[in-house]
Scaffold this motif. Structure first.
Motif, PDB file in Angstrom:
ATOM      1  N   TRP A  26      12.598  88.644  28.820  1.00 26.09           N
ATOM      2  CA  TRP A  26      12.003  89.197  27.609  1.00 26.09           C
ATOM      3  C   TRP A  26      11.828  90.704  27.741  1.00 26.09           C
ATOM      4  CZ3 TRP A  26       7.674  91.857  26.050  1.00 26.09           C
ATOM      5  CH2 TRP A  26       7.411  91.852  24.685  1.00 26.09           C
ATOM      6  N   LEU A  71       9.390  95.150  18.536  1.00 22.45           N
ATOM      7  CA  LEU A  71       8.908  93.763  18.510  1.00 22.45           C
ATOM      8  C   LEU A  71       9.487  92.976  17.337  1.00 22.45           C
ATOM      9  CD1 LEU A  71       5.231  94.317  19.623  1.00 22.45           C
ATOM     10  CD2 LEU A  71       7.114  93.352  20.956  1.00 22.45           C
ATOM     11  N   ARG A  72       9.918  93.672  16.293  1.00 23.78           N
ATOM     12  CA  ARG A  72      10.569  93.010  15.158  1.00 23.78           C
ATOM     13  C   ARG A  72      12.062  92.828  15.372  1.00 23.78           C
ATOM     14  NH1 ARG A  72       8.005  95.648   9.686  1.00 23.78           N
ATOM     15  NH2 ARG A  72       5.971  94.625   9.848  1.00 23.78           N
ATOM     16  N   LEU A 129      10.246  99.171  24.853  1.00 22.11           N
ATOM     17  CA  LEU A 129       8.777  99.223  24.927  1.00 22.11           C
ATOM     18  C   LEU A 129       8.318 100.161  26.038  1.00 22.11           C
ATOM     19  CD1 LEU A 129       7.796  95.505  24.294  1.00 22.11           C
ATOM     20  CD2 LEU A 129       7.529  97.449  22.751  1.00 22.11           C
ATOM     21  N   HIS A 181      13.487  93.831  25.526  1.00 23.07           N
ATOM     22  CA  HIS A 181      12.583  94.745  24.824  1.00 23.07           C
ATOM     23  C   HIS A 181      12.288  95.972  25.687  1.00 23.07           C
ATOM     24  CE1 HIS A 181      11.915  90.821  22.931  1.00 23.07           C
ATOM     25  NE2 HIS A 181      11.749  91.530  21.822  1.00 23.07           N
TER      26      HIS A 181
END
Length: 179
Positions: free
Chosen positions: A19, A81-82, A26, A23
């Motif tokens: 994950w 996150l989208r 981030l 991402h």
């Protein structure tokens, strides 16, 4: 009669991405958040005499910049996150298969550090000229008839703008002391 065989071997496992790897942007959000908090904390704890200043004091720009950093960090985090992702490098002058040019990087770092060491004894005009000339050399220019002249003019213009127009005192060194 032909016998049909079925392959009962398990399928090869597909590489599973974590994950965090999916991402990874981030990390930029965290960096922007930390920088925004650092700048805001520094601005708010700055010791200034507010009574002598006008409506815009020395805290204004750092507070605005830190709020901008925090806002960008939040908006980027929401986008990531989208499912938003940054685009891969597609510049026509960048070949990602080529190794980094460490010679140029080290030459530029050496020129920069040399200028930082020489700025106090030589003054900004001379140290700046060496900085501009050294940077041009490190980036591939070999015009020894033109580069020193351009570097000297750029350095003197930069010195005059900062020292005389902006009121930021730069060390003049022996060259400015003689004038």
């Amino acid at each position: 009669m032909t016998e049909q065989t079925t392959d009962t071997r398990p399928a090869a496992p597909t590489p599973r991405r974590s994950w965090l790897r999916d991402h990874s942007e981030l990390g930029v959000c965290v960096l922007l958040l930390a920088l925004g908090v650092l700048v805001l904390t520094d601005a708010l704890t700055m010791d200034v005499d507010i009574g002598r200043r006008g409506p815009v004091g020395p805290r204004t720009v750092p507070v605005v910049v830190s709020c901008g950093l925090l806002l960008v960090a939040a908006l980027l985090a929401v986008d990531v996150l989208r499912g938003g992702r940054g685009q891969a490098e597609t510049g026509e002058d960048v070949d990602l298969s080529e190794p980094a040019d460490w010679r140029t990087v080290l030459l530029l770092a050496g020129v920069f550090l040399g200028a930082a060491v020489l700025i106090e004894p030589l003054g900004f005009p001379l140290a700046g000229a060496l900085l501009f000339w050294g940077a041009a050399f490190a980036l591939g220019s070999r015009r020894t008839d033109r580069d020193p002249l351009v570097a000297a003019v750029l350095s003197l213009i930069t010195y005059a703008v900062f020292n005389n127009l902006l009121g930021v005192p730069l060390p003049g060194g022996p060259l400015m002391g003689a004038l």
